[in-house]
Scaffold this active site. Structure first.
Site, PDB file in Angstrom:
ATOM      1  N   CYS A  53      37.215  48.958  21.587  1.00  0.00           N
ATOM      2  CA  CYS A  53      36.567  49.121  20.267  1.00  0.00           C
ATOM      3  C   CYS A  53      36.052  47.781  19.744  1.00  0.00           C
ATOM      4  CB  CYS A  53      37.545  49.722  19.256  1.00  0.00           C
ATOM      5  SG  CYS A  53      38.129  51.348  19.730  1.00  0.00           S
ATOM      6  N   ARG A 136      35.135  58.516  21.352  1.00  0.00           N
ATOM      7  CA  ARG A 136      33.950  57.708  21.023  1.00  0.00           C
ATOM      8  C   ARG A 136      32.758  58.655  20.908  1.00  0.00           C
ATOM      9  NH1 ARG A 136      36.093  52.680  21.954  1.00  0.00           N
ATOM     10  NH2 ARG A 136      37.827  52.786  23.416  1.00  0.00           N
TER      11      ARG A 136
END
Ligand code: BEZ
Length: 236
Positions: A53, A136
């Protein structure tokens, strides 16, 4: 008994982007109304203070100018709280140097979603992958608030940012020039003209001597669309 399908909603391409109000690192937002007239990339990430991330946020932030030039607003989300978001973004700016990116400031909004309301509404929680972290997900929403593309990646695989940018450029090009785009299309490549809808047009296409058009068969014709015409869609 409720099945998993009944509990989880999954917006689809062509749907109106579900509305919500949220707290973000840039203040409160009213989504998608606050971004009317712009394209929006709404994306989720599994958790703050995690490596994949972090690499993605640094990349998104470093490409923000490129997305702005495409009239595109970035909006991030995870099921972490606001103070975790703030602390993580401060750490990224102050401490992380990665692949030539450093001192990276994330100035697009990052939504706190500890209640998981938004993540559930958008189908970002996919229990086979994780029950506590969003996957995601990437939603491409047009200036009228319609979802135009959805891409999902699992927790372990960072997104391909060239592709995210190509999707925005592709959607804008398809809309502006009423064309479709072939496999692996890039600005400057030939584009697909709408399939002939009558025998007359099919015949015309096959007999055409237009040097800008190539017909592989009556239903599959391409034409040139110079890169400059695609670049002209940028707002700056
Ligand atoms: C990461 O961003 O590094 C990550 C987050 C959740 C699970 C696995 C990896």
């Amino acid at each position: 008994m409720e099945t998993q399908e009944q509990v989880l909603t999954m917006p689809r391409i062509g749907d109106k982007a579900p509305s919500f109000k949220a707290v973000t690192t840039q203040g409160d937002i009213n989504f998608p109304q606050d971004y009317a007239g712009k394209w929006v990339i709404l994306f989720s990430h599994p958790a703050d203070f995690t490596p994949v991330c972090t690499s993605e946020f640094m990349t998104f932030a470093s490409m923000q100018g490129e997305f702005e030039a495409l009239n595109t607003q970035l909006v991030g989300l995870s099921v972490d709280g606001l103070y975790s978001h703030i602390a993580w973004l401060r750490t990224i700016k102050e401490k992380i140097e990665y692949k030539g990116m450093k001192n990276v400031e994330v100035t697009f909004p990052l939504i706190e979603d500890i209640t998981m309301n938004v993540a559930k509404t958008y189908g970002m929680l996919q229990p086979g992958e994780s029950t506590t972290k969003a996957v995601r997900a990437v939603f491409f929403i047009d200036p009228k608030g319609i979802i135009r593309t959805i891409v999902y990646y699992p927790l372990s695989l960072g997104r391909n940012f060239d592709e995210l940018k190509r999707i925005i450029i592709g959607l804008q090009t398809a809309d502006a020039y009423s064309v479709a785009l072939p496999a692996d299309w890039r600005p400057g490549d030939d584009v697909i003209v709408p399939t002939a809808g009558s025998c007359g047009v099919a015949k015309e296409r096959m007999e055409s001597t237009d040097a800008d058009q190539t017909c592989y068969d009556w239903f599959f014709c391409t034409r040139k669309l110079p890169k400059e015409k695609v670049d002209a869609l940028r707002v700056k």
